[in-house]
Design a protein around this motif. Structure first.
Motif, PDB file in Angstrom:
ATOM      1  N   ILE A  97     -14.758 -18.420 -12.087  1.00  0.00           N
ATOM      2  CA  ILE A  97     -15.107 -17.042 -12.418  1.00  0.00           C
ATOM      3  C   ILE A  97     -15.947 -16.985 -13.684  1.00  0.00           C
ATOM      4  N   VAL A  98     -15.640 -17.834 -14.651  1.00  0.00           N
ATOM      5  CA  VAL A  98     -16.427 -17.889 -15.888  1.00  0.00           C
ATOM      6  C   VAL A  98     -17.901 -18.133 -15.577  1.00  0.00           C
ATOM      7  N   ARG A  99     -18.178 -19.046 -14.678  1.00  0.00           N
ATOM      8  CA  ARG A  99     -19.583 -19.355 -14.338  1.00  0.00           C
ATOM      9  C   ARG A  99     -20.299 -18.122 -13.813  1.00  0.00           C
ATOM     10  N   VAL A 100     -19.614 -17.332 -12.999  1.00  0.00           N
ATOM     11  CA  VAL A 100     -20.218 -16.107 -12.471  1.00  0.00           C
ATOM     12  C   VAL A 100     -20.403 -15.076 -13.582  1.00  0.00           C
ATOM     13  N   LEU A 101     -19.403 -14.919 -14.430  1.00  0.00           N
ATOM     14  CA  LEU A 101     -19.501 -13.957 -15.535  1.00  0.00           C
ATOM     15  C   LEU A 101     -20.681 -14.280 -16.445  1.00  0.00           C
ATOM     16  N   ARG A 102     -20.897 -15.544 -16.714  1.00  0.00           N
ATOM     17  CA  ARG A 102     -21.983 -15.935 -17.609  1.00  0.00           C
ATOM     18  C   ARG A 102     -23.350 -15.781 -16.956  1.00  0.00           C
ATOM     19  N   GLU A 103     -23.408 -15.858 -15.646  1.00  0.00           N
ATOM     20  CA  GLU A 103     -24.676 -15.621 -14.951  1.00  0.00           C
ATOM     21  C   GLU A 103     -24.964 -14.125 -14.830  1.00  0.00           C
ATOM     22  N   LEU A 104     -23.966 -13.343 -14.435  1.00  0.00           N
ATOM     23  CA  LEU A 104     -24.189 -11.919 -14.199  1.00  0.00           C
ATOM     24  C   LEU A 104     -24.134 -11.088 -15.477  1.00  0.00           C
ATOM     25  N   ARG A 105     -23.353 -11.534 -16.468  1.00  0.00           N
ATOM     26  CA  ARG A 105     -23.254 -10.899 -17.784  1.00  0.00           C
ATOM     27  C   ARG A 105     -22.927  -9.408 -17.694  1.00  0.00           C
ATOM     28  N   PRO A 106     -21.865  -9.051 -16.975  1.00  0.00           N
ATOM     29  CA  PRO A 106     -21.531  -7.619 -16.829  1.00  0.00           C
ATOM     30  C   PRO A 106     -20.984  -7.031 -18.120  1.00  0.00           C
ATOM     31  N   ARG A 107     -21.221  -5.755 -18.321  1.00  0.00           N
ATOM     32  CA  ARG A 107     -20.625  -5.039 -19.452  1.00  0.00           C
ATOM     33  C   ARG A 107     -19.192  -4.614 -19.110  1.00  0.00           C
ATOM     34  N   VAL A 108     -18.984  -4.214 -17.866  1.00  0.00           N
ATOM     35  CA  VAL A 108     -17.666  -3.768 -17.409  1.00  0.00           C
ATOM     36  C   VAL A 108     -17.229  -4.600 -16.215  1.00  0.00           C
TER      37      VAL A 108
END
Length: 245
Positions: A97-108
């Motif tokens: 999940i971290v890898r996706v968060l760092r690619e998409l960089r969502p605010r919420v």
């Protein structure tokens, strides 16, 4: 819409994370529609592929999820490979999940509420929360820059809990229903799983009734409820986002 997060350049304002394809459609589909209508970039991360479902196959669910994403107006949707029915809060899964968060960089980030009948739903709340925290740590190396979302909220539609806030989905109730019904193998009337699934003719009645209940709490016609754990900070009382008396 189902592009590989390791190569895609899409970034999201709002990312909804759920255990299964069709969870988001049920709990916060109207909210994603409303946010997209406001010009915000929305995304969905499903953690499993639906291989353990009573009805249909993982391949069926993939096609249906893509159609649902189109209806919801999301710019990106991906499914990870966590085992359906056996999601665990492990270091390996947090890093996925971290890898996706760092690619998409969502605010919420939207997560499921942490108490649920289905074990997969309940475990995604702490799993997603911990992944959001780890995503901001510079010494966790994934090949992409650290990123920690500004806010996490929990979709609480099926939880017996007072919402922190409700999103008005009145203009989007029909599209929300259409996104759920895109899962033909799950919700069309059929013999398989007949004792477990709500009959097709009752799905609209039940989901609209739930949205109507939460809408009434907020003084609108239809709504979706959310919980946030943090106490909010306000510096101008005239800007409080509440209904008038």
């Amino acid at each position: 819409m189902t592009s590989d997060p390791s190569t895609d350049s899409f970034t999201a304002d709002i990312l909804a994370i759920a255990a299964h394809r069709d969870d988001v459609e049920q709990t916060c589909g109207g909210t994603l529609l409303r946010m997209a209508a406001r010009g915000l970039r929305t995304a969905i991360l499903d953690l499993t592929r639906g291989e353990a479902g009573t009805r249909g196959t993982a391949e069926d669910r993939a096609r249906e999820a893509e159609e649902a994403a189109r209806i919801l107006g999301v710019g990106w949707r991906q499914a990870l490979d966590m085992p359906d029915g056996a999601i665990e809060n492990t270091c390996e899964n947090r890093l996925k999940i971290v890898r996706v968060l760092r690619e998409l960089r969502p605010r919420v980030v939207i997560l499921p509420y942490w108490q649920a009948r289905h074990p997969d739903h309940a475990i995604v709340a702490p799993l997603g929360y911990e992944a959001c925290f780890l995503s901001g740590l510079a010494k966790i190396e994934t090949g992409t820059k650290p990123h920690r979302p500004f806010k996490i909220v929990y979709a609480s539609l099926y939880a017996d809990v007072r919402p922190s806030f409700i999103v008005d989905i009145t203009p989007f109730i029909e599209q929300r229903h259409a996104s759920l019904m895109a899962y033909h193998t799950q919700y069309a009337t059929q013999a398989a799983g007949g004792a477990l699934f709500v009959p097709e003719e009752e799905i609209r009645e039940r989901t609209v009734a739930e949205a109507r209940h939460y809408g009434l709490l907020a003084g609108v016609k239809y709504g979706e409820p959310f919980v946030q754990k943090e106490v909010g900070l306000i510096d101008d009382l005239t800007l409080l986002p509440v209904q008038s008396l």
